[in-house]
Each structure stands twice: as C-alpha cells, then as structure tokens.
Design a protein around this motif. Sequence first.
Motif, mmCIF file in Angstrom:
data_model
loop_
_atom_site.group_PDB
_atom_site.id
_atom_site.type_symbol
_atom_site.label_atom_id
_atom_site.label_comp_id
_atom_site.label_asym_id
_atom_site.label_seq_id
_atom_site.Cartn_x
_atom_site.Cartn_y
_atom_site.Cartn_z
ATOM 1 N N LYS A 140 124.699 67.035 9.345
ATOM 2 C CA LYS A 140 124.914 66.798 10.770
ATOM 3 C C LYS A 140 123.740 66.006 11.359
ATOM 4 C CE LYS A 140 126.014 68.943 15.121
ATOM 5 N NZ LYS A 140 126.123 70.156 15.892
ATOM 6 N N PRO A 141 124.022 64.880 11.995
ATOM 7 C CA PRO A 141 122.957 64.092 12.620
ATOM 8 C C PRO A 141 122.199 64.928 13.664
ATOM 9 C CG PRO A 141 125.008 62.853 12.565
ATOM 10 C CD PRO A 141 125.339 64.254 12.153
ATOM 11 N N GLY A 142 120.890 64.739 13.710
ATOM 12 C CA GLY A 142 120.062 65.438 14.683
ATOM 13 C C GLY A 142 119.469 66.733 14.173
ATOM 14 N N GLN A 143 119.935 67.195 13.032
ATOM 15 C CA GLN A 143 119.359 68.383 12.417
ATOM 16 C C GLN A 143 118.431 67.900 11.314
ATOM 17 O OE1 GLN A 143 122.790 71.489 13.686
ATOM 18 N NE2 GLN A 143 122.778 70.994 11.561
ATOM 19 N N VAL A 144 117.147 68.245 11.452
ATOM 20 C CA VAL A 144 116.108 67.646 10.614
ATOM 21 C C VAL A 144 115.156 68.697 10.059
ATOM 22 C CG1 VAL A 144 116.210 65.464 11.901
ATOM 23 C CG2 VAL A 144 114.603 67.249 12.615
ATOM 24 N N ASP A 145 114.250 68.212 9.219
ATOM 25 C CA ASP A 145 113.146 69.022 8.680
ATOM 26 C C ASP A 145 113.643 70.241 7.899
ATOM 27 O OD1 ASP A 145 111.528 67.207 10.002
ATOM 28 O OD2 ASP A 145 111.117 68.536 11.699
ATOM 29 N N PHE A 146 114.691 70.071 7.111
ATOM 30 C CA PHE A 146 115.205 71.170 6.302
ATOM 31 C C PHE A 146 114.188 71.558 5.240
ATOM 32 C CE2 PHE A 146 119.165 69.930 8.196
ATOM 33 C CZ PHE A 146 119.902 71.112 8.248
ATOM 34 N N GLN A 147 114.037 72.856 5.045
ATOM 35 C CA GLN A 147 113.183 73.355 3.978
ATOM 36 C C GLN A 147 113.668 74.734 3.541
ATOM 37 O OE1 GLN A 147 109.148 73.525 5.368
ATOM 38 N NE2 GLN A 147 109.574 75.057 6.907
ATOM 39 N N ASP A 148 113.410 75.041 2.275
ATOM 40 C CA ASP A 148 113.772 76.351 1.737
ATOM 41 C C ASP A 148 112.804 77.400 2.258
ATOM 42 O OD1 ASP A 148 115.875 75.343 0.193
ATOM 43 O OD2 ASP A 148 114.556 74.940 -1.515
ATOM 44 N N VAL A 149 113.345 78.564 2.610
ATOM 45 C CA VAL A 149 112.535 79.700 3.028
ATOM 46 C C VAL A 149 113.137 80.961 2.408
ATOM 47 C CG1 VAL A 149 111.742 78.687 5.208
ATOM 48 C CG2 VAL A 149 113.853 80.030 5.170
ATOM 49 N N THR A 150 112.343 82.001 2.357
ATOM 50 C CA THR A 150 112.841 83.317 1.976
ATOM 51 C C THR A 150 112.449 84.268 3.087
ATOM 52 O OG1 THR A 150 112.614 82.836 -0.379
ATOM 53 C CG2 THR A 150 112.774 85.162 0.251
ATOM 54 N N ILE A 151 113.467 84.918 3.666
ATOM 55 C CA ILE A 151 113.244 85.848 4.776
ATOM 56 C C ILE A 151 114.022 87.121 4.474
ATOM 57 C CG2 ILE A 151 113.567 86.268 7.249
ATOM 58 C CD1 ILE A 151 113.319 83.252 7.693
ATOM 59 N N GLY A 152 113.369 88.240 4.609
ATOM 60 C CA GLY A 152 114.034 89.509 4.327
ATOM 61 C C GLY A 152 114.531 89.587 2.898
ATOM 62 N N GLY A 153 113.828 88.889 1.984
ATOM 63 C CA GLY A 153 114.204 88.887 0.582
ATOM 64 C C GLY A 153 115.399 88.004 0.252
ATOM 65 N N GLN A 163 115.733 76.554 6.462
ATOM 66 C CA GLN A 163 115.215 76.414 7.815
ATOM 67 C C GLN A 163 115.362 74.970 8.257
ATOM 68 O OE1 GLN A 163 111.319 78.276 8.775
ATOM 69 N NE2 GLN A 163 110.690 76.156 9.101
ATOM 70 N N PHE A 164 115.656 74.750 9.555
ATOM 71 C CA PHE A 164 115.715 73.394 10.085
ATOM 72 C C PHE A 164 115.374 73.387 11.560
ATOM 73 C CE2 PHE A 164 119.955 74.979 10.932
ATOM 74 C CZ PHE A 164 120.350 74.384 12.120
ATOM 75 N N ARG A 165 115.191 72.199 12.078
ATOM 76 C CA ARG A 165 114.923 71.987 13.498
ATOM 77 C C ARG A 165 115.988 71.041 14.049
ATOM 78 N NH1 ARG A 165 109.361 73.688 13.939
ATOM 79 N NH2 ARG A 165 109.633 73.768 16.172
ATOM 80 N N VAL A 166 116.151 71.058 15.365
ATOM 81 C CA VAL A 166 117.091 70.158 16.032
ATOM 82 C C VAL A 166 116.265 69.155 16.818
ATOM 83 C CG1 VAL A 166 118.958 69.979 17.719
ATOM 84 C CG2 VAL A 166 118.876 71.926 16.161
ATOM 85 N N GLU A 167 116.531 67.867 16.580
ATOM 86 C CA GLU A 167 115.793 66.824 17.295
ATOM 87 C C GLU A 167 116.034 66.926 18.794
ATOM 88 O OE1 GLU A 167 117.283 63.257 15.369
ATOM 89 O OE2 GLU A 167 115.348 63.040 14.356
ATOM 90 N N GLY A 168 115.080 66.425 19.554
ATOM 91 C CA GLY A 168 115.249 66.392 21.001
ATOM 92 C C GLY A 168 114.161 67.178 21.702
ATOM 93 N N ALA A 169 114.379 67.392 22.984
ATOM 94 C CA ALA A 169 113.373 68.015 23.837
ATOM 95 C C ALA A 169 113.001 69.428 23.396
ATOM 96 C CB ALA A 169 113.862 68.042 25.287
ATOM 97 N N SER A 170 113.928 70.140 22.790
ATOM 98 C CA SER A 170 113.638 71.524 22.411
ATOM 99 C C SER A 170 113.142 71.670 20.973
ATOM 100 C CB SER A 170 114.885 72.395 22.610
ATOM 101 O OG SER A 170 115.886 72.025 21.691
ATOM 102 N N LYS A 171 112.877 70.549 20.282
ATOM 103 C CA LYS A 171 112.499 70.624 18.866
ATOM 104 C C LYS A 171 111.315 71.553 18.622
ATOM 105 C CE LYS A 171 111.307 68.020 14.764
ATOM 106 N NZ LYS A 171 110.852 66.776 14.203
ATOM 107 N N ASP A 172 110.319 71.514 19.489
ATOM 108 C CA ASP A 172 109.146 72.354 19.293
ATOM 109 C C ASP A 172 109.347 73.782 19.803
ATOM 110 O OD1 ASP A 172 107.763 70.285 18.079
ATOM 111 O OD2 ASP A 172 106.968 69.558 19.988
ATOM 112 N N LEU A 173 110.481 74.037 20.457
ATOM 113 C CA LEU A 173 110.763 75.363 20.997
ATOM 114 C C LEU A 173 111.767 76.151 20.168
ATOM 115 C CD1 LEU A 173 111.179 74.417 24.777
ATOM 116 C CD2 LEU A 173 109.157 75.418 23.671
#
Length: 167
Positions: free
Chosen positions: A93-106, A111-121
């Motif tokens: 999906k366009p605008g969804q960036v910075d994908f990376q593998d994570v392990t949470i709760g085993g 994990q990813f971020r959404v481009e735009g004004a709220s990217k850092d939030l």
Amino acid sequence: MVAGAVVGAVVGCDDDSSGKPVATSSAAAPVLWDPCSEISDEVIRAAGADPATEESGIGGVHQSGWEMCTWMGDTYSVAVFSTGRTVAEFEQKPGQVDFQDVTIGGRAGRQFRVEGASKDLRCDVLFAARQGVVQISILNRASLTGIDGPCLSAERAGEVLVPTFPI
C-alpha cells in the motif's frame, strides 16, 4: 477467549425444476476476531489505556471487512484492528513505509509507519493470523512533548495485547 475462525463452504439442498434435491454450495467470508469483545478491560489498562473510552469502528461506525477498537490513554491512543487482508497487502500500500521485522509478546510481526504529518506520532505493527492480520496502532498525542516514541509504546502495549490475539 475465542479466536475468530474461518467458516468453510456451506453445503445445502435446493430443488431443481423437477422437484428433486440438488446440492448447492457457497463460500462464506472469514469470521473476524473482534478486539472490542475479546480484549479484557484488565489488559487494556495494562496496555496504558482506559477501557471506559472504548470506541468500536471509526467514530462508532462499523467498517466492512474490519473489526476495530480504540481506547484512549494519557499519552496515546491504542487501536487494535482485525482484517482478512494479508501482511503483503499492507506492504504494497502506497504511503506505508519503513517496514521492519519485530518480535513483541513472543510473536513475530511487521512494524511500519504511515507517511505524512503523523509519521512521527504513529506506529503500527502487523501480526499474521489464520484469518488474515491483527494490527496494533499507537498514536501519540501531538500536544505532548517528552514522551516515548510511538513504536516504543507499541512494543510495551503489545507485550500485554499480543498474547490475546488469535493465531
């Protein structure tokens, strides 16, 4: 807790024009896991949010193909989404960036971020499930400074949320 299950083909009988029974079938859509009914108030509090602020859907409106629930905390909101979509669809999906593998709760996630004004939030984490995907989304309050980044908050909240998710 009961996890959503995929409903298989439904087989029934109809009559043909001669009145004889004829087998019919149709495939049903997957039954999605509902975070509003499946995540306890205790777990929501442990994730840093107030169960009394629960909101289903978007603005209380159900979204077809999704089960969504959001709760407010002091510094961020926690949303949990359930859908039949795949992790690969999110990655394309366009605008969804910075994908990376994570392990949470085993459990392994993306994990990813959404481009735009709220990217850092905002920070989102996807977990593959038989039904498709379960997603955590953390949105920090823009008016606050000096708080943890949203991905760190997603990791902490996820430690208690992820064990409640369907596999």
